[in-house]
Design an enzyme around this catalytic site. Structure first.
Site, PDB file in Angstrom:
ATOM      1  N   GLY A   1       0.800  -1.220   0.000  1.00 38.40           N
ATOM      2  CA  GLY A   1       0.000   0.000   0.000  1.00 38.40           C
ATOM      3  C   GLY A   1       0.829   1.264   0.000  1.00 38.40           C
ATOM      4  O   GLY A   1       0.437   2.270   0.591  1.00 38.40           O
ATOM      5  N   LEU A  16       3.330   4.094  -2.449  1.00 40.31           N
ATOM      6  CA  LEU A  16       3.051   4.972  -3.589  1.00 40.31           C
ATOM      7  C   LEU A  16       2.750   4.174  -4.854  1.00 40.31           C
ATOM      8  O   LEU A  16       1.759   4.443  -5.544  1.00 40.31           O
ATOM      9  CB  LEU A  16       4.242   5.910  -3.815  1.00 40.31           C
ATOM     10  CG  LEU A  16       4.187   6.797  -5.062  1.00 40.31           C
ATOM     11  CD1 LEU A  16       2.959   7.690  -5.051  1.00 40.31           C
ATOM     12  CD2 LEU A  16       5.457   7.635  -5.171  1.00 40.31           C
ATOM     13  N   ARG A  53      25.872   9.893  -3.489  1.00 38.92           N
ATOM     14  CA  ARG A  53      25.629   9.399  -2.137  1.00 38.92           C
ATOM     15  C   ARG A  53      26.612   8.331  -1.680  1.00 38.92           C
ATOM     16  O   ARG A  53      26.974   8.271  -0.505  1.00 38.92           O
ATOM     17  CB  ARG A  53      24.201   8.837  -2.048  1.00 38.92           C
ATOM     18  CG  ARG A  53      23.148   9.912  -1.898  1.00 38.92           C
ATOM     19  CD  ARG A  53      21.769   9.304  -1.833  1.00 38.92           C
ATOM     20  NE  ARG A  53      20.767  10.328  -1.524  1.00 38.92           N
ATOM     21  CZ  ARG A  53      19.467  10.094  -1.496  1.00 38.92           C
ATOM     22  NH1 ARG A  53      19.003   8.893  -1.779  1.00 38.92           N
ATOM     23  NH2 ARG A  53      18.615  11.055  -1.202  1.00 38.92           N
ATOM     24  N   ARG A  78      21.306   5.141  -7.290  1.00 39.44           N
ATOM     25  CA  ARG A  78      20.134   5.945  -7.641  1.00 39.44           C
ATOM     26  C   ARG A  78      20.404   7.443  -7.531  1.00 39.44           C
ATOM     27  O   ARG A  78      20.970   7.911  -6.552  1.00 39.44           O
ATOM     28  CB  ARG A  78      18.979   5.573  -6.711  1.00 39.44           C
ATOM     29  CG  ARG A  78      17.733   6.420  -6.864  1.00 39.44           C
ATOM     30  CD  ARG A  78      16.684   6.009  -5.848  1.00 39.44           C
ATOM     31  NE  ARG A  78      17.081   6.309  -4.494  1.00 39.44           N
ATOM     32  CZ  ARG A  78      16.659   7.349  -3.779  1.00 39.44           C
ATOM     33  NH1 ARG A  78      15.809   8.210  -4.314  1.00 39.44           N
ATOM     34  NH2 ARG A  78      17.069   7.533  -2.543  1.00 39.44           N
ATOM     35  N   HIS A  86      19.208   3.034   2.768  1.00 40.04           N
ATOM     36  CA  HIS A  86      18.120   3.934   2.391  1.00 40.04           C
ATOM     37  C   HIS A  86      17.325   3.427   1.200  1.00 40.04           C
ATOM     38  O   HIS A  86      16.099   3.589   1.152  1.00 40.04           O
ATOM     39  CB  HIS A  86      18.712   5.311   2.075  1.00 40.04           C
ATOM     40  CG  HIS A  86      17.696   6.382   1.850  1.00 40.04           C
ATOM     41  ND1 HIS A  86      16.747   6.718   2.790  1.00 40.04           N
ATOM     42  CD2 HIS A  86      17.487   7.210   0.791  1.00 40.04           C
ATOM     43  CE1 HIS A  86      15.991   7.699   2.324  1.00 40.04           C
ATOM     44  NE2 HIS A  86      16.410   8.012   1.114  1.00 40.04           N
ATOM     45  N   GLY A 116      11.463  14.688  -2.584  1.00 39.68           N
ATOM     46  CA  GLY A 116      10.406  14.985  -3.540  1.00 39.68           C
ATOM     47  C   GLY A 116      10.517  14.108  -4.761  1.00 39.68           C
ATOM     48  O   GLY A 116      11.045  13.003  -4.699  1.00 39.68           O
ATOM     49  N   GLU A 157      18.920  18.992  -5.939  1.00 39.56           N
ATOM     50  CA  GLU A 157      19.523  18.054  -4.999  1.00 39.56           C
ATOM     51  C   GLU A 157      20.835  17.545  -5.564  1.00 39.56           C
ATOM     52  O   GLU A 157      21.194  17.819  -6.714  1.00 39.56           O
ATOM     53  CB  GLU A 157      18.575  16.883  -4.708  1.00 39.56           C
ATOM     54  CG  GLU A 157      17.389  17.270  -3.858  1.00 39.56           C
ATOM     55  CD  GLU A 157      16.508  16.093  -3.491  1.00 39.56           C
ATOM     56  OE1 GLU A 157      15.672  16.270  -2.592  1.00 39.56           O
ATOM     57  OE2 GLU A 157      16.627  15.023  -4.111  1.00 39.56           O
ATOM     58  N   HIS A 161      22.089   6.126   2.749  1.00 38.51           N
ATOM     59  CA  HIS A 161      21.935   7.577   2.875  1.00 38.51           C
ATOM     60  C   HIS A 161      23.017   8.054   3.828  1.00 38.51           C
ATOM     61  O   HIS A 161      23.146   7.536   4.941  1.00 38.51           O
ATOM     62  CB  HIS A 161      20.555   7.957   3.402  1.00 38.51           C
ATOM     63  CG  HIS A 161      20.226   9.400   3.168  1.00 38.51           C
ATOM     64  ND1 HIS A 161      20.871  10.420   3.834  1.00 38.51           N
ATOM     65  CD2 HIS A 161      19.353   9.999   2.329  1.00 38.51           C
ATOM     66  CE1 HIS A 161      20.398  11.584   3.414  1.00 38.51           C
ATOM     67  NE2 HIS A 161      19.483  11.360   2.501  1.00 38.51           N
TER      68      HIS A 161
END
Length: 532
Positions: free
Chosen positions: A22, A24, A288, A382, A347, A58, A123, A242
């Site tokens: 459940g 996004l 990252r 990513r 992360h 975001g 970012e 992260h």
């Protein structure tokens, strides 16, 4: 819990479509499939067990006047360290703006300027301002709230909360349904859901590790279930840490969003020295994986690592980043005047169930979207805020694919009760899972080696012999795939760093594709040949 206004339906029937998860991807896909009947099986109340709700940055989308699809693709290719699928990425980026407009129509209150135009932020590793946010660091929460409200209003969507899916049922070439345990996985009874199509949106793998920013439900069960059913798994060795989880001993660890560094916050050690300046020309805005290793090195050396926002954000912190501010204040830290202690935490998983451009897995009747997948758009590392973009783009493509061609395999109605089983367990309290998380963090973490990976494989094999619960078997299957793929890849690339192979190698400039049988063969070779 079955929400009252959803259509009544006996579990003895065959569901048209079952969505596992459940978050996004699951909610967006269900909305895109409407008015086709859909059942969402969520382990936790929707919005509470999904990493999506915790996303602070975001969604990345090339929507500003100076930005282009080519620029967004180029940034993604660079971040992905040479193994990004460019064709899939271009398709995703091209469809991004349309999906942002879909989210606006569902009621997501993205930040706008006084003229009503979307405010776009920048970012790390993005060459342009292209991050669509909500109140600075509340995008995930706001997006999920809007989608949950839309789902609740859609009569074709049935939501069953507290159903932990434990198994995919395969009949011949097809996935023919799922088996779930109600009551948040605590029931002694299991319920079967025959289906003509199953869409796996079960999230990531963070809780395979001791320090993570992910919710407890993100423990790799989806990848493991798919692998046990025979699906091909891609790139499981690539894990993104992260670099700035807030180091206050909480599990999951709260996150100091990437946007803070984007706005000028600096990483310092206990002596006040900016250590990233010596590591990468982009310093705090380096990819990252590089920042994570820099932070990890300072922590390991005993100097500690801290995110200093006092000059870049200062007194504006409570208004600009309310989520981070609340986490800090709860731990007795005032980020307006004090540096925030940070540590790398798992992360995001770039690997997962292999899918094509329509979200189809290698097994007929099974689609997948979100972090449980590996579409090829993230490569070895990513790019920030591409994950929510990937979730909505591929969820929409799955809906389009199913609407155009729903497979109709011969399905046996095996009834509503899948039998009793006396081993319900709260996995997060399981000593076996705690042991596995430590093993993975210590040996398959930020820095790896043949020695550490061999040690992990031996520990995983021992845990497998000692534990037979189905849910833990799924989790162990994912751990096996990750460790085996990391051992097999004798180089360092993106989120995969080997201290004994510290440089990338040309012969490994490609994606990894494994089945569970492949991983078990690698593991068997190690356990037979390596000295204990």
């Amino acid at each position: 819990m079955l929400t009252d206004h959803f259509r009544p339906q006996s579990f003895n029937g065959i569901d048209d479509i079952v969505i596992v998860g459940g978050g996004l991807a699951g909610l967006f896909c269900a909305l895109k499939l409407a008015p086709r009947p859909v059942t969402i099986l969520a382990a936790a109340p929707i919005g509470h067990g999904a990493s999506s709700a915790w996303a602070q940055g975001g969604i990345a989308a090339a929507m500003s006047p100076g930005d282009t699809i080519d620029k967004h693709v180029a940034d993604t290719l660079v971040a992905g360290a040479g193994i990004v699928d460019e064709k899939m990425t271009r398709m995703m980026v091209a469809e991004g703006p349309a999906r942002i407009h879909d989210l606006l129509e569902y009621g997501v209150p993205f930040d706008r300027d006084l003229e009503g135009k979307l405010i776009l932020s920048r970012e790390a590793a993005h060459s342009e301002r292209r991050i669509v946010r909500v109140k600075g660091d509340m995008a995930g929460k706001a997006i999920m709230e809007a989608l949950i409200a839309a789902v609740r209003k859609t009569p074709s969507i049935r939501v069953l909360e507290g159903y932990v899916v434990e198994d995919l049922v395969r009949e011949g070439r097809f996935i023919a349904g799922v088996i779930a345990r109600p009551d948040a996985g605590q029931s002694k009874k299991r319920v079967s859901f025959p289906a003509r199509a199953v869409i796996l949106c079960s999230g990531g793998v963070g809780h395979l590790f001791a320090v993570t920013t992910n919710p407890t439900e993100a423990c790799g069960q989806g990848v493991g279930m798919a692998a046990r059913a025979g699906a091909i798994i891609a790139d499981p060795e690539f894990v993104q840490f992260h670099p700035t989880a807030i180091n206050i001993g909480r599990d999951p660890a709260p996150l100091a969003t990437e946007a803070l560094r984007g706005d000028g916050a600096q990483l310092i050690n206990s002596a006040g020295r900016r250590f990233m300046l010596d590591i990468h020309p982009d310093a705090e805005l380096a990819p990252r994986d590089i920042v994570s290793r820099g932070v990890f090195a300072e922590v390991q050396a005993g100097r500690g690592a801290f995110l200093d926002c006092t000059k870049a954000v200062g007194k504006h912190f409570p208004d600009m980043f309310p989520t981070v501010y609340a986490s800090c204040v709860a731990a007795g830290i005032d980020p307006v005047t004090q540096a925030i202690p940070v540590v790398p935490a798992v992360h995001y998983h770039m690997g997962g169930v292999l899918t094509d451009a329509a979200g189809r897995t290698s097994i007929d009747g099974l689609w997948a979207a979100g972090e449980v997948t590996s579409t090829g758009v993230h490569g070895a590392n990513r790019l920030a805020s591409n994950s929510l973009l990937e979730a909505v783009v591929f969820a929409a493509r799955i809906a389009e694919n199913i609407k155009g061609m729903l497979p109709e395999p011969k399905i046996t109605d095996w009834g509503g009760n899948a039998g009793e089983n006396d081993d319900p367990v709260t996995l997060e309290d399981s000593p076996a899972l705690k042991r596995l998380r430590l093993v993975m963090s210590e040996n398959v973490g930020v820095i790896r080696s043949r020695e550490s990976l061999t040690r992990a494989i031996r520990e995983i094999s021992t845990l497998e012999r000692e534990n037979t619960r189905l849910r833990f078997t799924n989790i162990l299957a994912t751990a096996k795939l990750m460790a085996a793929a990391a051992l097999q890849r004798t180089e360092s690339r993106g989120g995969h760093y080997r201290s004994d192979w510290p440089e990338p190698r040309a012969e490994w400039k490609h994606r990894s594709f494994l089945t569970l049988a492949d991983a078990e063969r690698i593991i068997a070779e190690v356990t037979e040949l390596e000295p204990a």
